[in-house]
Design an enzyme around this catalytic site. Structure first.
Site, PDB file in Angstrom:
ATOM      1  N   GLU A  87       1.513   6.405  10.621  1.00 22.56           N
ATOM      2  CA  GLU A  87       1.346   5.009  11.049  1.00 22.56           C
ATOM      3  C   GLU A  87       1.568   4.845  12.551  1.00 22.56           C
ATOM      4  O   GLU A  87       2.345   5.574  13.177  1.00 22.56           O
ATOM      5  CB  GLU A  87       2.343   4.112  10.279  1.00 22.56           C
ATOM      6  CG  GLU A  87       2.090   2.630  10.530  1.00 22.56           C
ATOM      7  CD  GLU A  87       3.022   1.708   9.734  1.00 22.56           C
ATOM      8  OE1 GLU A  87       3.885   2.206   9.004  1.00 22.56           O
ATOM      9  OE2 GLU A  87       2.869   0.476   9.875  1.00 22.56           O
ATOM     10  N   LEU A 122      -8.843  12.407  -4.674  1.00 24.69           N
ATOM     11  CA  LEU A 122      -9.635  11.432  -5.437  1.00 24.69           C
ATOM     12  C   LEU A 122      -8.925  10.940  -6.693  1.00 24.69           C
ATOM     13  O   LEU A 122      -9.006   9.758  -7.032  1.00 24.69           O
ATOM     14  CB  LEU A 122     -10.998  12.054  -5.791  1.00 24.69           C
ATOM     15  CG  LEU A 122     -11.964  11.130  -6.501  1.00 24.69           C
ATOM     16  CD1 LEU A 122     -12.342   9.935  -5.634  1.00 24.69           C
ATOM     17  CD2 LEU A 122     -13.228  11.890  -6.921  1.00 24.69           C
ATOM     18  N   HIS A 123      -8.210  11.823  -7.373  1.00 24.53           N
ATOM     19  CA  HIS A 123      -7.508  11.401  -8.590  1.00 24.53           C
ATOM     20  C   HIS A 123      -6.530  10.266  -8.266  1.00 24.53           C
ATOM     21  O   HIS A 123      -6.510   9.225  -8.935  1.00 24.53           O
ATOM     22  CB  HIS A 123      -6.771  12.593  -9.211  1.00 24.53           C
ATOM     23  CG  HIS A 123      -5.720  12.191 -10.196  1.00 24.53           C
ATOM     24  ND1 HIS A 123      -6.009  11.443 -11.311  1.00 24.53           N
ATOM     25  CD2 HIS A 123      -4.379  12.391 -10.209  1.00 24.53           C
ATOM     26  CE1 HIS A 123      -4.885  11.206 -11.982  1.00 24.53           C
ATOM     27  NE2 HIS A 123      -3.888  11.763 -11.330  1.00 24.53           N
ATOM     28  N   ARG A 132      -5.153  -1.707  -7.458  1.00 26.36           N
ATOM     29  CA  ARG A 132      -5.307  -2.662  -6.356  1.00 26.36           C
ATOM     30  C   ARG A 132      -6.652  -3.383  -6.333  1.00 26.36           C
ATOM     31  O   ARG A 132      -6.815  -4.341  -5.578  1.00 26.36           O
ATOM     32  CB  ARG A 132      -5.048  -1.944  -5.023  1.00 26.36           C
ATOM     33  CG  ARG A 132      -3.660  -1.321  -4.911  1.00 26.36           C
ATOM     34  CD  ARG A 132      -2.539  -2.336  -5.104  1.00 26.36           C
ATOM     35  NE  ARG A 132      -1.217  -1.707  -4.964  1.00 26.36           N
ATOM     36  CZ  ARG A 132      -0.074  -2.361  -5.028  1.00 26.36           C
ATOM     37  NH1 ARG A 132      -0.063  -3.670  -5.243  1.00 26.36           N
ATOM     38  NH2 ARG A 132       1.079  -1.736  -4.907  1.00 26.36           N
ATOM     39  N   TRP A 151       0.819  -1.202   0.000  1.00 24.98           N
ATOM     40  CA  TRP A 151       0.000   0.000   0.000  1.00 24.98           C
ATOM     41  C   TRP A 151       0.866   1.271   0.000  1.00 24.98           C
ATOM     42  O   TRP A 151       0.581   2.238  -0.691  1.00 24.98           O
ATOM     43  CB  TRP A 151      -0.853  -0.034   1.269  1.00 24.98           C
ATOM     44  CG  TRP A 151      -2.046   0.837   1.316  1.00 24.98           C
ATOM     45  CD1 TRP A 151      -2.092   2.189   1.067  1.00 24.98           C
ATOM     46  CD2 TRP A 151      -3.378   0.457   1.674  1.00 24.98           C
ATOM     47  NE1 TRP A 151      -3.357   2.664   1.257  1.00 24.98           N
ATOM     48  CE2 TRP A 151      -4.162   1.611   1.631  1.00 24.98           C
ATOM     49  CE3 TRP A 151      -3.961  -0.756   2.042  1.00 24.98           C
ATOM     50  CZ2 TRP A 151      -5.522   1.607   1.938  1.00 24.98           C
ATOM     51  CZ3 TRP A 151      -5.311  -0.757   2.344  1.00 24.98           C
ATOM     52  CH2 TRP A 151      -6.074   0.408   2.285  1.00 24.98           C
ATOM     53  N   ARG A 157       7.661   1.737  18.094  1.00 25.13           N
ATOM     54  CA  ARG A 157       8.727   2.247  18.963  1.00 25.13           C
ATOM     55  C   ARG A 157       8.111   2.873  20.212  1.00 25.13           C
ATOM     56  O   ARG A 157       8.632   2.756  21.300  1.00 25.13           O
ATOM     57  CB  ARG A 157       9.563   3.282  18.217  1.00 25.13           C
ATOM     58  CG  ARG A 157      10.243   2.733  16.993  1.00 25.13           C
ATOM     59  CD  ARG A 157      11.031   3.820  16.291  1.00 25.13           C
ATOM     60  NE  ARG A 157      12.196   4.204  17.086  1.00 25.13           N
ATOM     61  CZ  ARG A 157      12.854   5.352  16.931  1.00 25.13           C
ATOM     62  NH1 ARG A 157      12.454   6.237  16.033  1.00 25.13           N
ATOM     63  NH2 ARG A 157      13.898   5.618  17.682  1.00 25.13           N
ATOM     64  N   ARG A 184       2.725   6.710  -3.435  1.00 32.45           N
ATOM     65  CA  ARG A 184       3.429   7.789  -2.742  1.00 32.45           C
ATOM     66  C   ARG A 184       2.659   9.081  -2.660  1.00 32.45           C
ATOM     67  O   ARG A 184       3.089  10.026  -2.021  1.00 32.45           O
ATOM     68  CB  ARG A 184       4.768   8.053  -3.466  1.00 32.45           C
ATOM     69  CG  ARG A 184       5.696   6.888  -3.444  1.00 32.45           C
ATOM     70  CD  ARG A 184       6.717   6.985  -4.557  1.00 32.45           C
ATOM     71  NE  ARG A 184       6.096   6.765  -5.871  1.00 32.45           N
ATOM     72  CZ  ARG A 184       6.721   6.873  -7.021  1.00 32.45           C
ATOM     73  NH1 ARG A 184       7.981   7.217  -7.046  1.00 32.45           N
ATOM     74  NH2 ARG A 184       6.093   6.646  -8.165  1.00 32.45           N
TER      75      ARG A 184
END
Ligand SMILES: Cc1cc2nc3c(=O)[nH]c(=O)nc-3n(C[C@H](O)[C@H](O)[C@H](O)COP(=O)(O)OP(=O)(O)OC[C@H]3O[C@@H](n4cnc5c(N)ncnc54)[C@H](O)[C@@H]3O)c2cc1C
Length: 286
Positions: free
Chosen positions: A102, A192-193, A202, A92, A106, A96
């Site tokens: 995320e 959206l593009h 995908r 995923w 750590r 980019r």
């Protein structure tokens, strides 16, 4: 009349709701900015006319999609909260053009949840596509053994992780032996593009099944928020094909006498401009 959807209803039914994916994952729409009307509004800014009738707005959106006038679609932004196995996240993250934040292994303890494929997904290696599984299931008993073995090693690995933490090892080091089936989470914001580009790649059957599950879930959300744009994407991008020059040359040998009568074209569901474009394409085959 404009093409604004019943936003209040959509927001109530979609925003914040977890749509289950795989065994422990989900897609949750956190927020979004813009809808079909926002695309039309952006496209018409050069004329200063705002929205027109539903059919004119629909025609405009479909024209933009068909002709890859992509920037009006960038006016719509969507923010998702996604829970996914790390091996899906690795695929995923290659897209980019999104903004990502995320969960940190750590700062916090890693989740104790791991992806286990359903028995129907325990298949042999495809002989046609070197990256994919085939349609062939591997007998029930063997499949169950494989799933049990995966589950045991996930548990073992998580127990070891817990032992490392109890022995005072830093979380960032303790996590390094956890398998890529471990679940992670992130916030993912994209226009959206670029989302359509992600979906094109995908949702496709060449993509790994597990990421397809997420892409299909996002697509279902989009169908509600942006029904006209989604339909245009489905017609002109997702379910269309392009031919190379050599392929076209081959087709030309078969379609030299290809003709359509006007009634046939009129009843085809194509718009007037699409009929003109279609005729031009047919000429290229001759
Ligand atoms: C079925 C499938 C199999 C794959 N297999 C592999 C594999 O085996 N190994 C592997 O490494 N990857 C693999 N990938 C990932 C693939 O190569 C792409 O990295 C991924 O699909 C993202 O596509 P993208 O770069 O077009 O998307 P995005 O990163 O969203 O970019 C969209 C577009 O923006 C432009 N763009 C974005 N960033 C830049 C930049 N920095 N410089 C220039 N232009 C930019 C490009 O035009 C790009 O097409 C696979 C993908 C698929 C769908």
């Amino acid at each position: 009349m404009d093409i604004n959807n019943n936003k209040e209803l959509i927001n109530k039914e979609l925003i914040g709701k977890e749509f289950k994916c795989l065994d422990h994952g989900f897609v949750r729409l956190v927020d979004y900015m813009g809808d079909d009307a926002a695309i039309v509004q952006a496209a018409r800014v050069s004329y200063g006319k705002g929205t027109k009738s539903v059919s004119e707005d629909t025609t405009l959106i479909r024209y933009l999609m068909r002709n890859q006038h992509t920037s009006p679609f960038e006016m719509v932004e969507l923010k998702f909260h996604i829970r996914l196995p790390i091996f899906v996240a690795r695929q995923w993250i290659r897209h980019r053009t999104a903004n990502v934040n995320e969960y940190s292994g750590r700062y916090s303890e890693m989740s104790d949840e791991f992806y286990l494929p359903e028995i129907s997904q325990i298949r042999s290696q495809s002989l046609v596509n070197k990256q994919a599984r085939s349609e062939m299931e591997i007998g029930t008993e063997t499949s169950q053994n494989i799933i049990s073995s995966m589950e045991n090693s996930q548990k073992e690995s998580y127990n070891e992780y817990q032992d490392y933490l109890e022995n005072g090892l830093a979380r960032e080091v303790a996590r390094i032996n956890l398998p890529v089936s471990n679940y992670t989470e992130w916030y993912w914001k994209i226009d959206l593009h670029n989302l359509f580009r992600f979906l094109k790649l995908r949702m496709d059957h060449h993509a790994q099944y597990e990421i397809q599950v997420y892409a299909n879930t996002i697509a279902d959300i989009l169908k509600d928020i942006l029904p006209i744009s989604y339909q245009a994407f489905s017609d002109y991008i997702q379910n269309s094909v392009t031919f190379s020059h050599s392929e076209l040359s081959l087709l030309k040998t078969k379609f030299a006498n290809l003709e359509f009568d006007e009634v046939e074209l009129k009843n085809s569901g194509l718009s007037k401009s699409e009929i003109v474009e279609f005729k031009n394409k047919i000429e290229l085959l001759k």
